[in-house]
Design a protein around this motif. Structure first.
Motif, PDB file in Angstrom:
ATOM      1  N   THR A  12       3.965  -5.643  -6.602  1.00 63.70           N
ATOM      2  CA  THR A  12       2.712  -4.756  -7.176  1.00 63.70           C
ATOM      3  C   THR A  12       1.712  -5.650  -7.550  1.00 63.70           C
ATOM      4  O   THR A  12       1.774  -6.834  -7.513  1.00 63.70           O
ATOM      5  CB  THR A  12       3.380  -4.100  -8.354  1.00 63.70           C
ATOM      6  N   HIS A  13       0.777  -4.883  -7.919  1.00 65.54           N
ATOM      7  CA  HIS A  13      -0.600  -5.626  -8.312  1.00 65.54           C
ATOM      8  C   HIS A  13      -0.165  -6.538  -9.405  1.00 65.54           C
ATOM      9  O   HIS A  13      -0.766  -7.518  -9.743  1.00 65.54           O
ATOM     10  CB  HIS A  13      -1.642  -4.650  -8.854  1.00 65.54           C
ATOM     11  N   GLU A  38       0.526  -4.794  -1.896  1.00 66.81           N
ATOM     12  CA  GLU A  38       1.585  -3.824  -1.994  1.00 66.81           C
ATOM     13  C   GLU A  38       2.299  -3.716  -0.839  1.00 66.81           C
ATOM     14  O   GLU A  38       3.377  -2.922  -0.683  1.00 66.81           O
ATOM     15  CB  GLU A  38       0.988  -2.273  -2.515  1.00 66.81           C
TER      16      GLU A  38
END
Length: 150
Positions: A12-13, A38
Motif C-alpha cells: 500500500t502507499h 499498489e
C-alpha cells in the motif's frame, strides 16, 4: 511473538518508504515505484519489509520490476515466491506476456520460466516505458514470460 516465515501481501502507499529503502539497499531503481506501489507484492518478516516485486501494466503486457530481497532473507525461495505471486497477478489481470530487464540475475529468472529475448523484440508499449528507455542500461538482458498464447 515473532514469525520466522515472511508473509507476502499487497503493498500500500503506507509501505512505500520501506519498499524504497529496500530498493536503494539493493541498488535498484526507485523511479515510478510510487505510481505502481499498489501493484507491488512485498514480503514482511514481523514488521520489516524484507522483499518486494512490482508489476507495471501496459495494455496486454506487463513489466516485472524491482525484485529485491534483503540480504539476510536471501536463498530461502522468497524472491521466487514474490515473482510467482506477481506472475499470478498478471495472469489474473489478463496479460498475455510479462517482460523484465536484469543486469545480474538472468539465470534466476530462467529458472522461473522467463526466456531471454532481444530488446528489439519487446513490444513498443513496454519498450517505451521509462525503465526500458532510460532506467536500465542497454547491457541489461530483456526477458519474456508468455502468460497466454495468442
Amino acid at each position: 511473538m515473532t514469525s520466522s516465515t515472511p508473509q507476502l501481501a499487497h503493498a500500500t502507499h503506507a509501505d512505500l518508504p520501506a519498499v524504497l529503502a529496500l530498493l536503494r539497499q539493493s541498488d535498484l531503481l526507485e523511479t515510478g515505484v510510487s505510481e505502481a506501489i499498489e501493484r507491488f507484492q512485498m514480503a514482511r518478516l514481523d514488521s520489516q519489509v524484507v522483499g518486494c516485486a512490482g508489476l507495471e501494466i501496459y495494455a496486454e503486457a506487463g513489466l516485472l520490476r524491482s525484485v529485491a530481497v534483503e540480504p539476510s532473507a536471501r536463498n530461502a525461495g522468497l524472491g521466487a515466491a514474490l515473482v510467482r505471486t506477481v506472475v499470478a497477478t498478471a495472469r489474473e489481470a489478463g496479460l498475455r506476456e510479462l517482460y523484465l530487464l536484469t543486469t545480474t540475475a538472468p539465470g534466476f529468472f530462467e529458472r522461473l520460466g522467463f526466456a531471454r529475448v532481444e530488446r528489439c523484440d519487446v513490444p513498443a508499449v513496454v519498450a517505451d516505458s521509462w525503465e526500458f528507455r532510460v532506467g536500465c542500461p542497454q547491457s541489461a538482458q530483456a526477458m519474456r514470460l508468455t502468460l497466454q498464447e495468442t
